[in-house]
Design a protein around this motif. Structure first.
Motif, PDB file in Angstrom:
ATOM      1  N   GLY A 137       1.068  -0.950  -0.247  1.00  0.00           N
ATOM      2  CA  GLY A 137       0.148   0.228   0.246  1.00  0.00           C
ATOM      3  C   GLY A 137       0.837   1.294  -0.489  1.00  0.00           C
ATOM      4  N   VAL A 138       1.950   1.559   0.356  1.00  0.00           N
ATOM      5  CA  VAL A 138       2.526   2.483   0.928  1.00  0.00           C
ATOM      6  C   VAL A 138       2.825   2.476  -0.118  1.00  0.00           C
ATOM      7  CG1 VAL A 138       4.596   2.951   1.689  1.00  0.00           C
ATOM      8  CG2 VAL A 138       3.091   2.141   3.690  1.00  0.00           C
ATOM      9  N   ALA A 139       3.906   1.123  -1.511  1.00  0.00           N
ATOM     10  CA  ALA A 139       4.246   1.349  -2.414  1.00  0.00           C
ATOM     11  C   ALA A 139       3.677   2.223  -3.580  1.00  0.00           C
ATOM     12  CB  ALA A 139       5.094  -0.170  -2.774  1.00  0.00           C
ATOM     13  N   GLU A 140       2.594   0.828  -3.219  1.00  0.00           N
ATOM     14  CA  GLU A 140       1.760   2.179  -4.636  1.00  0.00           C
ATOM     15  C   GLU A 140       1.474   3.127  -4.055  1.00  0.00           C
ATOM     16  OE1 GLU A 140      -1.950  -0.118  -4.239  1.00  0.00           O
ATOM     17  OE2 GLU A 140      -0.343  -1.764  -5.411  1.00  0.00           O
ATOM     18  N   GLU A 141       1.654   3.837  -3.154  1.00  0.00           N
ATOM     19  CA  GLU A 141       1.110   5.331  -3.199  1.00  0.00           C
ATOM     20  C   GLU A 141       2.352   6.550  -3.200  1.00  0.00           C
ATOM     21  OE1 GLU A 141      -2.064   6.487  -2.099  1.00  0.00           O
ATOM     22  OE2 GLU A 141      -2.420   5.139  -2.810  1.00  0.00           O
ATOM     23  N   LEU A 142       3.722   5.956  -3.076  1.00  0.00           N
ATOM     24  CA  LEU A 142       5.091   6.225  -3.400  1.00  0.00           C
ATOM     25  C   LEU A 142       4.549   6.880  -4.826  1.00  0.00           C
ATOM     26  CD1 LEU A 142       7.580   4.762  -1.360  1.00  0.00           C
ATOM     27  CD2 LEU A 142       6.927   7.006  -1.679  1.00  0.00           C
ATOM     28  N   PHE A 143       4.741   6.080  -5.786  1.00  0.00           N
ATOM     29  CA  PHE A 143       4.556   5.908  -7.100  1.00  0.00           C
ATOM     30  C   PHE A 143       3.332   6.036  -7.671  1.00  0.00           C
ATOM     31  CE2 PHE A 143       3.536   3.668 -11.563  1.00  0.00           C
ATOM     32  CZ  PHE A 143       5.377   3.110 -12.130  1.00  0.00           C
ATOM     33  N   PHE A 144       2.222   6.423  -7.279  1.00  0.00           N
ATOM     34  CA  PHE A 144       0.841   7.093  -8.148  1.00  0.00           C
ATOM     35  C   PHE A 144       0.964   7.770  -7.559  1.00  0.00           C
ATOM     36  CE2 PHE A 144       0.173   1.902  -9.013  1.00  0.00           C
ATOM     37  CZ  PHE A 144      -0.213   2.207 -10.063  1.00  0.00           C
ATOM     38  N   ARG A 145       0.329   7.662  -6.174  1.00  0.00           N
ATOM     39  CA  ARG A 145       0.342   9.545  -5.611  1.00  0.00           C
ATOM     40  C   ARG A 145       1.495  10.193  -5.006  1.00  0.00           C
ATOM     41  NH1 ARG A 145      -3.987   6.636  -6.914  1.00  0.00           N
ATOM     42  NH2 ARG A 145      -3.168   4.606  -5.194  1.00  0.00           N
ATOM     43  N   GLY A 146       3.104   9.595  -5.868  1.00  0.00           N
ATOM     44  CA  GLY A 146       4.128  10.631  -5.411  1.00  0.00           C
ATOM     45  C   GLY A 146       4.911  10.881  -7.343  1.00  0.00           C
ATOM     46  N   ALA A 147       5.585   9.695  -7.130  1.00  0.00           N
ATOM     47  CA  ALA A 147       5.901   9.899  -8.777  1.00  0.00           C
ATOM     48  C   ALA A 147       5.172  10.084  -9.996  1.00  0.00           C
ATOM     49  CB  ALA A 147       7.365   8.432  -9.296  1.00  0.00           C
ATOM     50  N   LEU A 148       4.464   9.290  -9.680  1.00  0.00           N
ATOM     51  CA  LEU A 148       3.514   9.630 -11.411  1.00  0.00           C
ATOM     52  C   LEU A 148       2.593  10.228 -10.833  1.00  0.00           C
ATOM     53  CD1 LEU A 148       3.140   7.707 -14.103  1.00  0.00           C
ATOM     54  CD2 LEU A 148       1.142   6.800 -12.300  1.00  0.00           C
ATOM     55  N   TRP A 149       2.087  11.231 -10.062  1.00  0.00           N
ATOM     56  CA  TRP A 149       1.533  12.510 -10.093  1.00  0.00           C
ATOM     57  C   TRP A 149       2.427  13.610 -10.025  1.00  0.00           C
ATOM     58  CZ3 TRP A 149      -4.008  12.152  -7.586  1.00  0.00           C
ATOM     59  CH2 TRP A 149      -4.003  13.012  -6.951  1.00  0.00           C
ATOM     60  N   SER A 150       1.426  14.109 -11.421  1.00  0.00           N
ATOM     61  CA  SER A 150       2.322  14.835 -12.532  1.00  0.00           C
ATOM     62  C   SER A 150       0.777  15.450 -13.356  1.00  0.00           C
ATOM     63  CB  SER A 150       2.944  15.239 -12.966  1.00  0.00           C
ATOM     64  OG  SER A 150       3.249  13.328 -13.831  1.00  0.00           O
ATOM     65  N   GLY A 151       1.664  16.973 -14.471  1.00  0.00           N
ATOM     66  CA  GLY A 151       0.364  16.733 -14.501  1.00  0.00           C
ATOM     67  C   GLY A 151      -1.082  18.056 -14.764  1.00  0.00           C
ATOM     68  N   SER A 152      -1.667  18.255 -15.081  1.00  0.00           N
ATOM     69  CA  SER A 152      -2.137  18.966 -15.399  1.00  0.00           C
ATOM     70  C   SER A 152      -3.389  18.229 -14.725  1.00  0.00           C
ATOM     71  CB  SER A 152      -3.315  20.147 -16.323  1.00  0.00           C
ATOM     72  OG  SER A 152      -3.643  18.726 -17.895  1.00  0.00           O
ATOM     73  N   ARG A 153      -3.832  17.695 -14.792  1.00  0.00           N
ATOM     74  CA  ARG A 153      -5.039  16.435 -13.676  1.00  0.00           C
ATOM     75  C   ARG A 153      -5.106  15.413 -13.712  1.00  0.00           C
ATOM     76  NH1 ARG A 153      -9.830  16.984 -19.158  1.00  0.00           N
ATOM     77  NH2 ARG A 153     -10.022  19.371 -18.622  1.00  0.00           N
ATOM     78  N   PRO A 154      -3.673  14.965 -12.671  1.00  0.00           N
ATOM     79  CA  PRO A 154      -2.882  13.639 -11.625  1.00  0.00           C
ATOM     80  C   PRO A 154      -4.387  12.994 -11.526  1.00  0.00           C
ATOM     81  CG  PRO A 154      -2.545  15.816 -10.513  1.00  0.00           C
ATOM     82  CD  PRO A 154      -3.437  16.456 -11.867  1.00  0.00           C
ATOM     83  N   LEU A 155      -4.726  13.283 -11.003  1.00  0.00           N
ATOM     84  CA  LEU A 155      -5.844  12.909 -10.241  1.00  0.00           C
ATOM     85  C   LEU A 155      -6.477  11.428 -11.702  1.00  0.00           C
ATOM     86  CD1 LEU A 155      -7.630  10.942  -8.476  1.00  0.00           C
ATOM     87  CD2 LEU A 155      -9.815  13.182  -8.494  1.00  0.00           C
ATOM     88  N   ARG A 156      -7.186  12.222 -12.627  1.00  0.00           N
ATOM     89  CA  ARG A 156      -7.370  11.030 -13.641  1.00  0.00           C
ATOM     90  C   ARG A 156      -6.201  10.522 -14.115  1.00  0.00           C
ATOM     91  NH1 ARG A 156     -10.411  14.067 -19.118  1.00  0.00           N
ATOM     92  NH2 ARG A 156     -11.709  14.467 -16.843  1.00  0.00           N
ATOM     93  N   THR A 157      -5.520  11.095 -14.965  1.00  0.00           N
ATOM     94  CA  THR A 157      -4.697  10.205 -15.097  1.00  0.00           C
ATOM     95  C   THR A 157      -3.791   8.853 -14.016  1.00  0.00           C
ATOM     96  OG1 THR A 157      -3.233  12.249 -16.022  1.00  0.00           O
ATOM     97  CG2 THR A 157      -1.314   9.725 -15.453  1.00  0.00           C
ATOM     98  N   THR A 158      -3.432   9.075 -12.874  1.00  0.00           N
ATOM     99  CA  THR A 158      -2.699   7.887 -11.677  1.00  0.00           C
ATOM    100  C   THR A 158      -4.151   6.787 -11.417  1.00  0.00           C
ATOM    101  OG1 THR A 158      -3.880   9.268  -9.756  1.00  0.00           O
ATOM    102  CG2 THR A 158      -1.417   8.766 -10.375  1.00  0.00           C
ATOM    103  N   THR A 159      -5.775   7.426 -11.846  1.00  0.00           N
ATOM    104  CA  THR A 159      -6.802   6.259 -11.230  1.00  0.00           C
ATOM    105  C   THR A 159      -6.781   5.286 -12.572  1.00  0.00           C
ATOM    106  OG1 THR A 159      -7.643   8.048 -10.013  1.00  0.00           O
ATOM    107  CG2 THR A 159      -9.037   6.378 -11.248  1.00  0.00           C
ATOM    108  N   LEU A 160      -6.772   6.373 -14.023  1.00  0.00           N
ATOM    109  CA  LEU A 160      -6.428   4.997 -15.354  1.00  0.00           C
ATOM    110  C   LEU A 160      -5.200   4.607 -15.736  1.00  0.00           C
ATOM    111  CD1 LEU A 160      -8.097   8.125 -18.058  1.00  0.00           C
ATOM    112  CD2 LEU A 160      -9.397   5.960 -16.628  1.00  0.00           C
ATOM    113  N   ALA A 161      -4.027   4.538 -14.801  1.00  0.00           N
ATOM    114  CA  ALA A 161      -3.362   4.071 -14.207  1.00  0.00           C
ATOM    115  C   ALA A 161      -3.221   2.660 -13.891  1.00  0.00           C
ATOM    116  CB  ALA A 161      -1.854   4.727 -14.635  1.00  0.00           C
ATOM    117  N   TYR A 162      -3.727   2.869 -12.596  1.00  0.00           N
ATOM    118  CA  TYR A 162      -3.923   1.674 -11.157  1.00  0.00           C
ATOM    119  C   TYR A 162      -4.709   1.200 -12.068  1.00  0.00           C
ATOM    120  CZ  TYR A 162      -4.249  -0.167  -7.719  1.00  0.00           C
ATOM    121  OH  TYR A 162      -4.249  -1.559  -6.419  1.00  0.00           O
ATOM    122  N   ALA A 163      -6.192   1.506 -12.569  1.00  0.00           N
ATOM    123  CA  ALA A 163      -6.511   1.076 -12.429  1.00  0.00           C
ATOM    124  C   ALA A 163      -6.087   0.091 -14.910  1.00  0.00           C
ATOM    125  CB  ALA A 163      -8.291   1.189 -13.745  1.00  0.00           C
ATOM    126  N   THR A 164      -5.233   0.234 -15.244  1.00  0.00           N
ATOM    127  CA  THR A 164      -4.672  -0.578 -15.758  1.00  0.00           C
ATOM    128  C   THR A 164      -4.021  -1.630 -16.025  1.00  0.00           C
ATOM    129  OG1 THR A 164      -4.830   1.271 -17.719  1.00  0.00           O
ATOM    130  CG2 THR A 164      -3.291  -0.396 -18.125  1.00  0.00           C
TER     131      THR A 164
END
Length: 227
Positions: A137-164
């Motif tokens: 759980g911590v590792a996923e947050e580091l990746f999705f809400r940490g390193a991958l959290w960027s751009g104009s719509r990070p919530l949408r991007t990270t949600t779709l990335a995790y679903a994928t």
């Protein structure tokens, strides 16, 4: 000038390489993990490797904002915003999932999908499963809400990335859970500016799910182990 900076225009940046490699590797490990026999040494090795892959990709991509800069000027409210509220949010998220599980167990396909995941909490060492789930759980947050959290719509991007990534398991229950929790964890990332709050919520939710959900599906008929 480093070799990376000397690369031709349009070449992949170090950050993109770390994120891409970790994403592909994690998807493969996630699929293999849920194909392994519950309670087996292979399952523990794969899930531990999965957490390591998320963590390595996140840390390799660059610095991770743990608490957010805003809490440096308001230390008095930091504990409530970064610990108390996330724990309560994690418990509330679990309550929603518990209610959804009561409904889902009446549906054969969803019942089998959920049971096939929860069997890993029942087999083998429960403390080890909880430890690995918390670390993941911590590792996923580091990746999705940490390193991958960027751009104009990070919530949408990270949600779709995790679903994928969860879609690699072929389990619809995991995909639905991932979509829901990614939005909740993403809201906390936006509110606090760091990964600590969503990580606390993620761990709280995971531990409660492992503790209380398996008993709802004891009589389910999950798909058989593949090895």
């Amino acid at each position: 000038m480093t070799a990376w900076r000397a690369a031709r225009p349009g070449a992949a940046t170090p950050r993109a390489v770390w994120l891409g490699a970790a994403g592909l590797g994690a998807a493969a490990l996630l699929r293999s993990s849920f194909a392994a026999k519950a309670g087996s040494a292979r399952f523990y090795l794969l899930t531990a490797s999965l957490a390591g892959t998320w963590t390595g990709g996140a840390l390799g991509a660059g610095p991770i904002p743990w608490c957010g800069d805003r809490w440096r000027t308001r230390p008095g409210s930091a504990a409530r915003a970064l610990i108390v509220v996330p724990v309560v949010t994690g418990a509330a998220t679990f309550a929603v999932f518990y209610g959804a599980a009561l409904v889902a167990r009446r549906h054969r396909t969803l019942r089998r999908s959920i049971a096939s995941v929860l069997r890993y909490a029942e087999a083998g060492s429960t403390p080890l499963v909880v430890l690995i789930a918390s670390g993941s759980g911590v590792a996923e947050e580091l990746f999705f809400r940490g390193a991958l959290w960027s751009g104009s719509r990070p919530l949408r991007t990270t949600t779709l990335a995790y679903a994928t990534s969860t879609a690699a398991t072929g389990n619809p229950a995991l995909v639905l859970a991932g979509l829901t929790t990614s939005v909740i964890f993403g809201w906390q990332r936006e509110a606090t500016g760091g990964v600590l709050a969503p990580a606390v919520t993620h761990v709280t939710w995971s531990v409660l799910m492992l503790r209380y959900l398996p008993s709802l599906f004891l009589d389910a008929d999950p798909a058989p182990d593949l090895d």
